[in-house]
Structure formats: C-alpha cells, structure tokens
Design an enzyme around this catalytic site. Structure first.
Site, PDB file in Angstrom:
ATOM      1  N   ASN A  17      -3.435   9.163   1.041  1.00 11.47           N
ATOM      2  CA  ASN A  17      -3.968  10.032   2.170  1.00 11.47           C
ATOM      3  C   ASN A  17      -3.914  11.882   0.923  1.00 11.47           C
ATOM      4  OD1 ASN A  17      -0.870  10.659   1.543  1.00 11.47           O
ATOM      5  ND2 ASN A  17      -1.382  12.150   3.639  1.00 11.47           N
ATOM      6  N   LYS A  69      -0.244   4.279 -10.257  1.00 11.66           N
ATOM      7  CA  LYS A  69      -1.093   2.850  -9.852  1.00 11.66           C
ATOM      8  C   LYS A  69      -1.719   3.863  -8.363  1.00 11.66           C
ATOM      9  CE  LYS A  69      -0.059   1.143  -6.147  1.00 11.66           C
ATOM     10  NZ  LYS A  69      -1.260   0.599  -5.195  1.00 11.66           N
ATOM     11  N   GLY A  92       4.884   7.796  -0.445  1.00 17.90           N
ATOM     12  CA  GLY A  92       4.326   6.988   0.501  1.00 17.90           C
ATOM     13  C   GLY A  92       5.559   6.438   1.238  1.00 17.90           C
ATOM     14  N   SER A  93       5.381   5.364   2.251  1.00 20.38           N
ATOM     15  CA  SER A  93       6.487   5.906   3.995  1.00 20.38           C
ATOM     16  C   SER A  93       6.992   5.682   3.586  1.00 20.38           C
ATOM     17  CB  SER A  93       5.412   4.393   4.088  1.00 20.38           C
ATOM     18  OG  SER A  93       5.939   2.997   3.726  1.00 20.38           O
ATOM     19  N   VAL A 150       8.464   1.276   1.988  1.00 24.64           N
ATOM     20  CA  VAL A 150       8.642   1.175   0.495  1.00 24.64           C
ATOM     21  C   VAL A 150       9.604   1.909  -0.471  1.00 24.64           C
ATOM     22  CG1 VAL A 150       6.960   0.916  -0.627  1.00 24.64           C
ATOM     23  CG2 VAL A 150       6.133   0.480   1.197  1.00 24.64           C
ATOM     24  N   GLY A 151       8.965   2.775   0.049  1.00 28.04           N
ATOM     25  CA  GLY A 151      10.368   3.766  -0.345  1.00 28.04           C
ATOM     26  C   GLY A 151      11.762   2.970  -0.969  1.00 28.04           C
ATOM     27  N   GLU A 165       8.598  10.862  -2.187  1.00 24.55           N
ATOM     28  CA  GLU A 165       7.871  11.529  -0.939  1.00 24.55           C
ATOM     29  C   GLU A 165       7.576  10.722   0.427  1.00 24.55           C
ATOM     30  OE1 GLU A 165       8.884  14.657  -0.485  1.00 24.55           O
ATOM     31  OE2 GLU A 165       9.759  15.467  -2.790  1.00 24.55           O
ATOM     32  N   CYS A 197       1.224  14.227   5.863  1.00 23.96           N
ATOM     33  CA  CYS A 197       2.939  13.919   5.533  1.00 23.96           C
ATOM     34  C   CYS A 197       3.005  15.179   6.372  1.00 23.96           C
ATOM     35  CB  CYS A 197       3.867  13.720   4.013  1.00 23.96           C
ATOM     36  SG  CYS A 197       3.106  14.764   3.104  1.00 23.96           S
ATOM     37  N   GLN A 229      -4.948   1.766  10.135  1.00 23.67           N
ATOM     38  CA  GLN A 229      -4.534   2.643  10.746  1.00 23.67           C
ATOM     39  C   GLN A 229      -4.695   2.989  11.957  1.00 23.67           C
ATOM     40  OE1 GLN A 229      -2.349   4.200   9.189  1.00 23.67           O
ATOM     41  NE2 GLN A 229      -2.160   5.151  11.193  1.00 23.67           N
ATOM     42  N   GLU A 278       6.588   8.263  12.871  1.00 21.75           N
ATOM     43  CA  GLU A 278       5.336   8.793  12.236  1.00 21.75           C
ATOM     44  C   GLU A 278       4.118   7.496  12.392  1.00 21.75           C
ATOM     45  OE1 GLU A 278       4.447   8.548   7.753  1.00 21.75           O
ATOM     46  OE2 GLU A 278       4.316  10.334   7.813  1.00 21.75           O
ATOM     47  N   GLU A 307       9.204  17.697  -6.078  1.00 23.07           N
ATOM     48  CA  GLU A 307       8.634  17.849  -6.945  1.00 23.07           C
ATOM     49  C   GLU A 307       7.316  19.040  -6.891  1.00 23.07           C
ATOM     50  OE1 GLU A 307       5.305  14.105  -7.103  1.00 23.07           O
ATOM     51  OE2 GLU A 307       5.957  14.129  -4.900  1.00 23.07           O
TER      52      GLU A 307
HETATM   53  P1  NAD Z   1       2.735   2.809   1.977  1.00 21.80           P
HETATM   54  O1  NAD Z   1       3.747   2.921   1.260  1.00 21.80           O
HETATM   55  O2  NAD Z   1       1.785   1.964   2.068  1.00 21.80           O
HETATM   56  O3  NAD Z   1       1.557   2.619  -0.281  1.00 21.80           O
HETATM   57  C1  NAD Z   1       1.925   3.653  -0.563  1.00 21.80           C
HETATM   58  C2  NAD Z   1       1.862   3.380  -2.041  1.00 21.80           C
HETATM   59  O4  NAD Z   1       2.946   2.492  -3.004  1.00 21.80           O
HETATM   60  C3  NAD Z   1       0.617   2.931  -1.910  1.00 21.80           C
HETATM   61  O5  NAD Z   1       0.444   3.155  -4.139  1.00 21.80           O
HETATM   62  C4  NAD Z   1       1.273   1.346  -1.948  1.00 21.80           C
HETATM   63  O6  NAD Z   1       0.299   0.206  -2.982  1.00 21.80           O
HETATM   64  C5  NAD Z   1       2.260   1.299  -2.603  1.00 21.80           C
HETATM   65  N1  NAD Z   1       3.424   0.288  -2.754  1.00 21.80           N
HETATM   66  C6  NAD Z   1       3.354  -0.850  -1.620  1.00 21.80           C
HETATM   67  N2  NAD Z   1       4.447  -1.854  -1.526  1.00 21.80           N
HETATM   68  C7  NAD Z   1       4.473  -1.362  -2.867  1.00 21.80           C
HETATM   69  C8  NAD Z   1       6.024  -1.996  -3.559  1.00 21.80           C
HETATM   70  N3  NAD Z   1       6.559  -2.840  -2.880  1.00 21.80           N
HETATM   71  N4  NAD Z   1       5.880  -1.524  -4.468  1.00 21.80           N
HETATM   72  C9  NAD Z   1       6.035  -1.000  -5.372  1.00 21.80           C
HETATM   73  N5  NAD Z   1       4.590  -0.254  -4.928  1.00 21.80           N
HETATM   74  C10 NAD Z   1       4.310  -0.423  -3.602  1.00 21.80           C
HETATM   75  O7  NAD Z   1       1.970   4.796   2.145  1.00 21.80           O
HETATM   76  P2  NAD Z   1       0.779   5.069   2.358  1.00 21.80           P
HETATM   77  O8  NAD Z   1       0.791   4.244   3.565  1.00 21.80           O
HETATM   78  O9  NAD Z   1      -0.610   4.656   0.877  1.00 21.80           O
HETATM   79  O10 NAD Z   1       0.359   6.580   2.558  1.00 21.80           O
HETATM   80  C11 NAD Z   1       1.051   6.742   4.372  1.00 21.80           C
HETATM   81  C12 NAD Z   1       2.815   6.849   3.604  1.00 21.80           C
HETATM   82  O11 NAD Z   1       2.663   8.501   3.532  1.00 21.80           O
HETATM   83  C13 NAD Z   1       3.585   7.937   5.079  1.00 21.80           C
HETATM   84  O12 NAD Z   1       4.238   7.517   5.683  1.00 21.80           O
HETATM   85  C14 NAD Z   1       2.982   9.024   4.767  1.00 21.80           C
HETATM   86  O13 NAD Z   1       4.018  10.345   4.893  1.00 21.80           O
HETATM   87  C15 NAD Z   1       3.476   9.629   3.193  1.00 21.80           C
HETATM   88  N6  NAD Z   1       3.051  10.847   2.672  1.00 21.80           N
HETATM   89  C16 NAD Z   1       4.124  11.336   2.232  1.00 21.80           C
HETATM   90  C17 NAD Z   1       4.583  12.536   1.392  1.00 21.80           C
HETATM   91  C18 NAD Z   1       5.235  13.410   0.953  1.00 21.80           C
HETATM   92  O14 NAD Z   1       4.915  14.309  -0.560  1.00 21.80           O
HETATM   93  N7  NAD Z   1       5.990  13.234   1.417  1.00 21.80           N
HETATM   94  C19 NAD Z   1       2.211  13.056   1.010  1.00 21.80           C
HETATM   95  C20 NAD Z   1       1.723  12.457   0.968  1.00 21.80           C
HETATM   96  C21 NAD Z   1       1.591  10.862   2.114  1.00 21.80           C
END
Ligand code: NAD
Length: 479
Positions: free
Chosen positions: A149, A172, A225-226, A229-230, A247, A281, A328, A380, A459
């Site tokens: 995003n 990545k 990310g989400s 996954v986090g 994050e 986010c 999405q 979310e 960060e």
């Molecule tokens: P996602 O968690 O699907 O993916 C994020 C990244 O993680 C991608 O590069 C993905 O390929 C990688 N990933 C996925 N599975 C993995 C695994 N098993 N091991 C290692 N890496 C893996 O998220 P998304 O759909 O790309 O982004 C949307 C999410 O990001 C939303 O939940 C949003 O709130 C969050 N976001 C947070 C912030 C913040 O700073 N808090 C900023 C932007 C987006």
C-alpha cells in the site's frame, strides 16, 4: 512485455518464474513481469550481504551520507515519473503517488544526515580510574519485508536507516506492487554502494519472505503488513533469537465532539477514511461521534461523499482510485455485507462502479447505527469503508476509541483544549492527531503503534537506529 529481474550481489539476476504486476485502474494494463526469486537466489543474496556487510559497517559516515544523498536526490528529481508509476501499480491518485515519492526522497535525505550523527556517550565510571564509552555498531544482515500500500515510502523508510547505520539489506517487496522497489534498486545500483550491500529479492511471502525469516545469517527482520503474517513471523524469529520489528494493522478511531468545527471534522473524516482508497494502516475506519453533532456530521459526510470522484488513479481530478485487486475488492464487499447483517445502516456508497477503464472501482461506504462490538468495527477491512458509532459524551468516546485490540493512531476533532489535551494523554495509540486526519504523518519523527498494531522498536526519525544498531559498552582502566 518488460521483465524486471532481481538484484543480487551487484548483478541483475533473472528467475525461472515471473509474476505480472497489474494496474488496478485498468486490468488490461500490465505494468511488467517481475522475477520471483527461488530459495537458492535468496540464499545467494544472504551470502553476498554477509560478505559485504563488514566493510560497509566500517565505512565512514561521509561514504554513507554520499550514497544516501545520491539516492534521495535522484528520487526527488524523478518524482513525477516515479509518482506516475506508483499510481499505475498501486492505484492511489497521481498527487498521492507523487507525494509518496517526495516523502521517500526526503527520507533518504534525512537518513543521509543521520549517518553523520551516529555517536556514543562518554560516562564516568562509579569506580575510580575507569572510563566508560558506549558506541553503536551495525546489526548485520537485515531482511526488510514490505506491503503493497506504500510501495515507495515503506521500502525507503526501512532501506534508508538500514544503510545509514552500516547494515547489508535484503528487500522483499509485496508481490502486488514491486515496481517502485525495482526502481529503488536500480537507483541504488548506481549510487556507489559496494556490491552485495543491497539486494532485491522479489516473490511470494510464503517462499522468499519465509526463507529470509528463517535464514540463520539474517540478524533481524523489519516487517510491515498484516497482523496474521506478523505474528507468525515474530514467533519464527524469536525461536532463533533474531531481532524483529513489526508494523501491522489498525482500526483507528476519529472522535468528533459536539464542539468540533464541522468542516474540520468532515475534512478529517473524508481524508482519513477514504483517501488512498482507505488502504492505509492509519485510516480512520471508526468515526466515534457524540450525539449533539451526529446527524449534522452524517449529513455533511454524505454530501461530501456524493461529490467524490472515484476513477482511474492517473486521471486528472480523481479523488479516490481503485481497490488494489480482485481479492481485496471481494474482502471489502464481504465487510459491506457483514455491516448490513450486523444491523448497520448504509448511509452512502458501497457499490461497484463502472468506469471507462475496467478497474476495481468501489464507491466509498459509510455505515451509521453501528456499535463498537460489531465485527465490522473490530476487524481491519483495509478498504474505503467507515462505521459511525454514536456516543453520549467525551468520556464514552474515549472509552470506545480505546476499546480495540489495535493502537496505531487515534484522532479527535474538538475546539476544547481540555478535551484535546486529555485525549492526547489518554488515547491508547502510538500516534495522536488533533483536528487532523488519522492518516498523514511527517517523515522525520517516530512512527508506530501499541497493542496489536506494532511490536518492537519504533520506525523512522532518530528512533530508527534502535532497530538497526547494537549498543556496545566499553570499559577502560585509565592508568
Ligand atoms: P501481508 O501481511 O499480506 O504482506 C506483507 C508482506 O509480507 C508482503 O511482502 C508479503 O509477501 C510478506 N509475507 C506474507 N507471508 C509471509 C510469510 N509467511 N513470511 C514472510 N513474509 C511473508 O500484508 P499486505 O496485504 O501486503 O499489506 C496490508 C497490511 O499491511 C494491512 O494489514 C495494513 O494495515 C498493513 N500495513 C501496516 C502499516 C504500518 O506501518 N502499521 C503500513 C502499511 C500497511
């Protein structure tokens, strides 16, 4: 069709598999085919980074400044071209795309200067004749895993501090929007950075991301990310005691009090909830409104929403671009359906829109008569959707704002200094906004949240060094 390779040990390396990057404003437009690294390529990138890191970690602050300053200057000089590419691959409007690129350039400039400021402390010992110094050293090889995003700003706010503090990098990016990261890598390849210090490995999270996370030579991973996954990633990194920074998502409240300036509140809510297609986010997805202003606020919101132009991200005058992709889009639709089932009243929007180009266009949706316990207001969705929650007074508004498992950003619209001050002190969030949208932050100050939104150190700004450096304490018997 243009194919874009990975960048490993100073070389452009093709992969057996590629993935199409599709323009969400026009799904017949393919931005390019992007290489999908295999496990061997990721391992090669880690080995190159490991070999290159000690010399980069020992480089002078001037060398690091020059590299980062070069990168920042080129990004800024190419803001229109890169902003257009960003809007084409991600779907935010062109002004938003250019704004994000400018932010990325400024981030590199900021961290160029931070490289000059890495100092330590001299502390007198409690024992006679002993001198103590603290210093910061690089963490080592870091994995940087980013979402789609903010495809330019987020890679930049991780890569810039990583390099400024002498680390070697594996970046990545998300599969859905790798073009900005590829261009960043291309600029870095001409910046004078020694080979192997920066590597771009594109591909699936479950393959490339997972290999990075579990590699014993990766000293730390910074992930955005989400939440799902986090959590998994943090658990895997903890097993081998590697450093982790997460994050993640948000369900950010924007409180509107009876004494708010209605125009200020509506501007903050429209921008915070719907701009960038709500795919932030920090989006204001819960609008917590006191009963004295509720009806006027909802009416003014609907009037403003009617005037919003949802269309091709690159078309002049577009206020809201498309949703990133079909998956999405379906997720957003399922949350609209959920809000209806849970008793929410659709005040405006929520339907698929047909436009000249075939894209994922969704009318932003506003639900009223929602409660904070509805799943719609707890999870979310990551789309242009918001729920209005009616509350009696400020105390209830604050309680509702804090009643969430997230804690990224919280906002309040009020003309009362007393309530604004109380909210700043008591909102359980990493960032608080008064009379501003919950989204839209500066590049030189810390960014991050609490509770389920963030994990680990902050960060950006001067706080970024906490993740990318290790502190060493040295004792010397003076004589
Ligand atoms: P996602 O968690 O699907 O993916 C994020 C990244 O993680 C991608 O590069 C993905 O390929 C990688 N990933 C996925 N599975 C993995 C695994 N098993 N091991 C290692 N890496 C893996 O998220 P998304 O759909 O790309 O982004 C949307 C999410 O990001 C939303 O939940 C949003 O709130 C969050 N976001 C947070 C912030 C913040 O700073 N808090 C900023 C932007 C987006």
């Amino acid at each position: 069709m243009n194919t874009f390779d990975n960048y490993i040990n100073g070389e452009w390396v093709a992969s057996a598999h590629t993935s199409k990057n599709i323009n969400p404003s026009d799904i017949t437009d393919v931005v390019g085919e992007y290489a999908q690294a295999d496990a061997e390529q990721v391992n090669n990138a880690v080995a190159a980074a490991k070999a290159a890191q000690p010399a980069w970690g020992a480089s002078t602050p001037q060398q690091r400044f020059d590299v980062l300053d070069f990168i920042g200057s080129e990004i800024l000089a190419r803001k229109d071209e890169l902003g257009r590419l960003l809007s084409r691959e991600e779907g935010k409007t062109l002004p938003e795309g250019i704004g994000e690129v400018v932010r990325a350039g400024n981030i590199f400039k900021f961290f160029a200067a931070e490289a000059l400021r890495v100092g330590g402390e001299h502390i007198p010992s409690v024992r006679p004749g002993i001198e103590i110094d603290t210093m910061r050293e690089s963490l080592g090889v870091v994995g940087l895993i980013t979402p789609w995003n903010f495809p330019m700003a987020i890679p930049s706010w991780k890569v810039a501090p990583a390099l400024a503090f002498g680390n070697a990098v594996l970046l990545k990016p998300a599969e859905l929007a790798p073009a900005c990261s590829w261009n960043l890598a291309e600029i870095i390849s001409r910046s004078g950075l020694p080979k192997g210090v920066f590597n771009l490995v594109m591909g699936k999270g479950s393959a490339v991301g997972n290999t990075i996370v579990n590699h014993p030579d990766v000293a730390g991973v910074s992930f955005t990310g989400s939440v799902e996954v986090g959590r998994t990633l943090a658990a895997n990194l903890a097993k081998r005691l590697a450093r982790v920074q997460l994050e993640m998502g948000g369900k950010n409240p924007l409180v509107v009090l009876d004494d708010a300036d209605l125009n200020v509140a509506v501007n903050a809510a429209i921008n915070g909830a719907f701009f960038s297609t709500g795919q932030r986010c920090t989006a204001s997805s819960r609008l917590v409104v006191t009963e004295g202003i509720h009806d006027r606020f909802v009416q003014a919101m609907v009037e403003r929403m009617k005037a919003l132009k949802v269309d091709d991200a690159l078309a002049p005058g577009t206020d809201i671009g498309p949703v990133i992709d079909g998956a999405q889009f379906m997720k957003d639709e399922s949350y609209i359906e959920l809000a209806r089932r849970e008793g929410g009243k659709l005040a405006f929007g929520g339907e698929r829109l047909k436009r000249e180009k075939n894209g994922w266009y969704l009318a932003p949706a506003l639900f009223t008569e929602t409660t904070n316990t509805m799943r719609f207001n707890c999870e979310e969705a990551f789309g242009p959707l918001a729920g209005v929650i009616r509350v009696k007074n400020y105390d209830e508004a604050l309680a509702v704002a804090n009643d969430t498992e997230f804690g990224l950003c919280a906002g309040i619209c009020t003309t009362s200094l007393k309530h604004a001050t109380h909210f700043k002190r008591n909102a359980q969030a990493g960032m608080v906004m008064v009379n501003l949208p919950t989204a839209g932050v500066d590049y030189h100050v810390p960014f991050g949240g609490r509770k389920g939104s963030s994990y680990g150190t902050r960060e950006q700004g001067s706080y970024a060094k906490e993740f990318y450096t290790v502190v060493k304490t040295c004792y010397v018997a003076a004589g």
